[in-house]
Design a protein around this motif. Sequence first.
Motif, PDB file in Angstrom:
ATOM      1  N   THR A 133       2.137  -2.336   4.868  1.00  0.00           N
ATOM      2  CA  THR A 133       1.060  -1.477   4.201  1.00  0.00           C
ATOM      3  C   THR A 133      -0.153  -2.042   4.745  1.00  0.00           C
ATOM      4  OG1 THR A 133       0.660  -3.455   2.645  1.00  0.00           O
ATOM      5  CG2 THR A 133       2.248  -1.846   1.958  1.00  0.00           C
ATOM      6  N   SER A 146       5.568   5.632   5.757  1.00  0.00           N
ATOM      7  CA  SER A 146       6.944   5.568   4.987  1.00  0.00           C
ATOM      8  C   SER A 146       6.594   5.681   3.639  1.00  0.00           C
ATOM      9  CB  SER A 146       7.811   4.518   5.525  1.00  0.00           C
ATOM     10  OG  SER A 146       8.897   4.399   4.553  1.00  0.00           O
ATOM     11  N   THR A 147       7.213   6.544   2.840  1.00  0.00           N
ATOM     12  CA  THR A 147       6.889   6.415   1.339  1.00  0.00           C
ATOM     13  C   THR A 147       8.256   6.033   0.610  1.00  0.00           C
ATOM     14  OG1 THR A 147       7.720   8.699   1.331  1.00  0.00           O
ATOM     15  CG2 THR A 147       5.052   8.204   1.421  1.00  0.00           C
ATOM     16  N   GLU A 148       9.327   5.297   1.408  1.00  0.00           N
ATOM     17  CA  GLU A 148      10.539   5.074   0.577  1.00  0.00           C
ATOM     18  C   GLU A 148      10.380   3.756  -0.088  1.00  0.00           C
ATOM     19  OE1 GLU A 148      14.736   3.301   2.654  1.00  0.00           O
ATOM     20  OE2 GLU A 148      13.429   4.013   3.909  1.00  0.00           O
ATOM     21  N   LYS A 149      10.831   3.842  -1.270  1.00  0.00           N
ATOM     22  CA  LYS A 149      10.876   2.856  -2.202  1.00  0.00           C
ATOM     23  C   LYS A 149      11.420   1.370  -1.514  1.00  0.00           C
ATOM     24  CE  LYS A 149      12.302   1.566  -6.965  1.00  0.00           C
ATOM     25  NZ  LYS A 149      12.793   2.062  -8.199  1.00  0.00           N
ATOM     26  N   GLY A 150      10.616   0.366  -1.693  1.00  0.00           N
ATOM     27  CA  GLY A 150      10.993  -0.901  -1.124  1.00  0.00           C
ATOM     28  C   GLY A 150      10.559  -0.997   0.263  1.00  0.00           C
ATOM     29  N   ASN A 151      10.048   0.021   1.006  1.00  0.00           N
ATOM     30  CA  ASN A 151       9.561   0.042   2.331  1.00  0.00           C
ATOM     31  C   ASN A 151       8.533   0.690   2.694  1.00  0.00           C
ATOM     32  OD1 ASN A 151       9.953  -0.729   5.108  1.00  0.00           O
ATOM     33  ND2 ASN A 151      10.949   1.118   5.647  1.00  0.00           N
ATOM     34  N   ALA A 152       7.545   1.133   1.690  1.00  0.00           N
ATOM     35  CA  ALA A 152       6.479   1.704   1.714  1.00  0.00           C
ATOM     36  C   ALA A 152       5.421   1.118   2.865  1.00  0.00           C
ATOM     37  CB  ALA A 152       5.719   2.028   0.402  1.00  0.00           C
TER      38      ALA A 152
END
Length: 334
Positions: free
Chosen positions: A29, A66-72
Amino acid sequence: MAGVKNSKLKLLVLAEIFEKQTDEEHSLTANELCDKLQNMGIPAERKSIYKDIDVLREFGYDIIKSTEKGNAGYFLGERKFQEAEIRLISDAVQAANFISANKTAELVKKFESFLSENQSKILHSQVYVEKRPKTSNERIYYTISELDKAINKNLKVNIIYQKRKITDEFKTATEEKTHKVSPYALIWSSDSYYLICNNEKYNNLMHVRIDRIKSVSVTNEKARHFSEVSNYTNKFDSADYANKSFNMFSGEPKPIQLICNNDLLDVMLDRFGKTVKIQKNDENSFVLRTNAAVSEGLISWILQFGARVKVKSPNDLIYEIKKKAQETAALYEG
């Protein structure tokens, strides 16, 4: 002053963080990027990170959000080399027996530097250099460099070539010979690396294994043109040479015809190329026509297929095939 200097390094360090610490499965982030920069003594604010990312993107870095949950967060997508490409290159180097174990490890480590740290760990865990047969010649880089220089400058070289022999004590020893040759090409074939050249004492081509060259020195003498010792005129065709030299045995290239079982079609196309001349012989076989060096290598290669391949021409190759088959059979008689 240190703060000003560090701020000027900010983009470079940020780019390195993306290269080493991010990939598709590991994003960072804006706040995490700020923390990493500040831990290195580089002032950073979250708002400025977004601007820096835009600058890096404009320069060519493929930074993806990335907006992937756990890898934003943000990660580096497209690289100079992708993981699969590095794996292919690494596997090729590991399989090359002409590269020493030490040099193999050095090269693989350099290849891994193009990946993120996490990708590198995964790749490194699958490297098995120690169990592979490798040359002990650590000078091969220097040898290749000098030969490449001589080829580009069209100069002859002196090489000291080593070959193993059996001594009276039934042990192996190494003998050395010095040759002055005109170098034409370096090719990788049959799991070895070769120099294609002309020995000044003869009027033909020869090839020697690079890992068996103990030393090389470039002379000031102009190399003999390959057209004087081969059928090549304007350009030395190393691919054609390798294709005709079975298992890198030298011999005179001749037109050959083989009658092959149909189930060998893929094998023959892989060996001779898709443009080779082929025609139907009967329902179970086809005739293949090509040019190849008639040599011990070709004979051994044909014999491995047993009754599935029959030589139709030339007659001297038929004779040599029969002779070799009879000699092999005689070893097991009685």
